[in-house]
Design an enzyme around this catalytic site. Structure first.
Site, PDB file in Angstrom:
ATOM      1  N   ARG A  10       0.838  -1.202   0.000  1.00 28.19           N
ATOM      2  CA  ARG A  10       0.000   0.000   0.000  1.00 28.19           C
ATOM      3  C   ARG A  10       0.882   1.264   0.000  1.00 28.19           C
ATOM      4  O   ARG A  10       0.981   1.962  -0.987  1.00 28.19           O
ATOM      5  CB  ARG A  10      -0.936  -0.016   1.233  1.00 28.19           C
ATOM      6  CG  ARG A  10      -2.108   0.950   1.132  1.00 28.19           C
ATOM      7  CD  ARG A  10      -1.771   2.363   1.500  1.00 28.19           C
ATOM      8  NE  ARG A  10      -1.207   2.488   2.843  1.00 28.19           N
ATOM      9  CZ  ARG A  10      -0.636   3.588   3.305  1.00 28.19           C
ATOM     10  NH1 ARG A  10      -0.539   4.655   2.544  1.00 28.19           N
ATOM     11  NH2 ARG A  10      -0.124   3.629   4.526  1.00 28.19           N
ATOM     12  N   ASP A  11       1.588   1.492   1.081  1.00 24.70           N
ATOM     13  CA  ASP A  11       2.364   2.738   1.216  1.00 24.70           C
ATOM     14  C   ASP A  11       3.480   2.794   0.166  1.00 24.70           C
ATOM     15  O   ASP A  11       3.792   3.856  -0.373  1.00 24.70           O
ATOM     16  CB  ASP A  11       2.967   2.805   2.633  1.00 24.70           C
ATOM     17  CG  ASP A  11       3.348   4.218   3.035  1.00 24.70           C
ATOM     18  OD1 ASP A  11       3.533   5.069   2.159  1.00 24.70           O
ATOM     19  OD2 ASP A  11       3.480   4.464   4.242  1.00 24.70           O
ATOM     20  N   HIS A 203       4.027   4.171  12.857  1.00 23.14           N
ATOM     21  CA  HIS A 203       4.308   4.107  11.419  1.00 23.14           C
ATOM     22  C   HIS A 203       5.450   5.099  11.184  1.00 23.14           C
ATOM     23  O   HIS A 203       5.251   6.312  11.199  1.00 23.14           O
ATOM     24  CB  HIS A 203       3.048   4.510  10.639  1.00 23.14           C
ATOM     25  CG  HIS A 203       3.243   4.558   9.161  1.00 23.14           C
ATOM     26  ND1 HIS A 203       2.885   3.515   8.333  1.00 23.14           N
ATOM     27  CD2 HIS A 203       3.780   5.496   8.351  1.00 23.14           C
ATOM     28  CE1 HIS A 203       3.190   3.829   7.080  1.00 23.14           C
ATOM     29  NE2 HIS A 203       3.726   5.031   7.066  1.00 23.14           N
ATOM     30  N   CYS A 236      10.467   8.499  -0.593  1.00 20.24           N
ATOM     31  CA  CYS A 236       9.784   9.512   0.197  1.00 20.24           C
ATOM     32  C   CYS A 236       9.474  10.699  -0.695  1.00 20.24           C
ATOM     33  O   CYS A 236      10.382  11.322  -1.232  1.00 20.24           O
ATOM     34  CB  CYS A 236      10.657   9.952   1.365  1.00 20.24           C
ATOM     35  SG  CYS A 236       9.890  11.269   2.292  1.00 20.24           S
ATOM     36  N   ASN A 245       9.492   4.543   4.030  1.00 27.43           N
ATOM     37  CA  ASN A 245       9.217   3.697   5.194  1.00 27.43           C
ATOM     38  C   ASN A 245      10.478   3.022   5.722  1.00 27.43           C
ATOM     39  O   ASN A 245      11.416   2.769   4.967  1.00 27.43           O
ATOM     40  CB  ASN A 245       8.236   2.595   4.797  1.00 27.43           C
ATOM     41  CG  ASN A 245       6.857   3.146   4.524  1.00 27.43           C
ATOM     42  OD1 ASN A 245       6.168   3.568   5.435  1.00 27.43           O
ATOM     43  ND2 ASN A 245       6.477   3.176   3.265  1.00 27.43           N
TER      44      ASN A 245
END
Ligand code: ZN
Length: 300
Positions: A10-11, A203, A236, A245
């Protein structure tokens, strides 16, 4: 035992230029589950026109649900997305709630008050479908538009979201601004405000290299779940060329080396990178442990 929640599908995938094919997503999720990962955020129920990378989330959910002992999570931006997630049959849904009102207005065009009402609607949908509902307090450690967000504001908004029906909470370092002292302080304050058992998750991003230091600070404050992304995939958006992440492989290495059980087989996890690398050949994969290899005698 610490729970590592893999958020790469997802991220990570929401910011890649190339769209990962459904078959590769399935292979990735299956291989990670086989390596011992017990929770994966497999996608997001945002309109496919906004995020074509995640347009197949319902199919990914259907596949992942059939994998034994895997908690299947999806991100939902609003009540509409929550209804789609419930229909797809996710085990848990999570809504991002930006602690910066400027970011919230820019990103989802909602004020803080409007977001709390959206959370209330999502909570109703989740409850009716018997789905676990988490709220991610994003930009909690600082915002690229507003700068620092006051602790008092975060505590107040976390309380409002808990009152609106959020069952579990995470603090998200969306921008990579967090430092260990700040993690310690904010975890303490939010736990005191909404209850120890409700704030379970961090997170964290590794944008400025403090990701794992922030994990240790969280551990010492009783955090039991950490989000991470295989290969730190996704980068990022606020720092081009930097990892986003924290890297799942490095996190597993650190915890296991510290004698903290993750349930994850690290050599098996390292092999999963091959699936992601083959599907996204122009995406950089980060990680110190994958580059250096495991130390001699490392036995988790
Ligand atoms: Zn993130």
């Amino acid at each position: 035992m610490i729970l590592i929640s893999e958020v790469g599908p997802r991220d990570g995938l929401q910011s890649t230029s190339r769209i990962m094919p459904l078959e590769a997503k399935k292979a990735w999720i299956k291989a990670e589950a086989e390596a011992g990962v017990r929770e994966i955020e497999v996608g997001s129920f945002v309109p496919p026109s906004l995020l074509p990378q995640l347009a197949d989330t319902a199919d990914v959910v259907a596949y992942a649900k059939a994998i034994p002992n895997l908690n299947v999570v999806a991100l939902v931006p609003n009540a509409k997305g929550a209804a789609r997630a419930a229909e797809a049959g996710v085990h848990a849904m999570s809504i991002p709630f930006s602690m910066s009102e400027t970011h919230s207005l820019k990103n989802v065009r909602k004020s803080h008050g409007e977001m709390v009402e959206e959370i209330r609607e999502v909570a109703k949908i989740a409850k009716a479908a018997n789905i676990h509902f988490a709220v991610g307090l994003s930009t909690a450690f600082g915002c690229t538009m507003e700068g620092p967000i006051s602790d008092d504001q975060i505590v107040r908004l976390a309380g409002a979201a808990a009152e609106a029906g959020g069952q579990e909470f995470s603090l998200s370092d969306t921008t990579g601004y967090a430092n260990p002292a700040q993690v310690r302080r904010l975890v303490r304050k939010v736990k005191a405000a909404i209850g120890d058992e409700k704030l379970t998750t961090l997170h964290l991003h590794n944008t400025r290299g403090l990701g794992l230091a922030n994990v240790v600070a969280g551990l010492e404050e009783g955090i039991t779940t950490f989000d991470a992304s295989l290969g730190g995939i996704g980068g990022c958006p606020f720092a081009p060329g930097a990892s986003g992440n924290i890297v799942t492989e490095d996190l597993v290495f650190m915890l296991e080396a510290m004698g903290i059980d993750t349930g994850i087989d690290l050599p098996k996890l390292l092999k999963v990178r091959e699936i992601v690398a083959a599907a996204l050949p122009d995406e950089p994969l980060y990680g110190f442990t994958p580059d250096a290899g495991l130390p001699l005698g490392f036995a988790p």
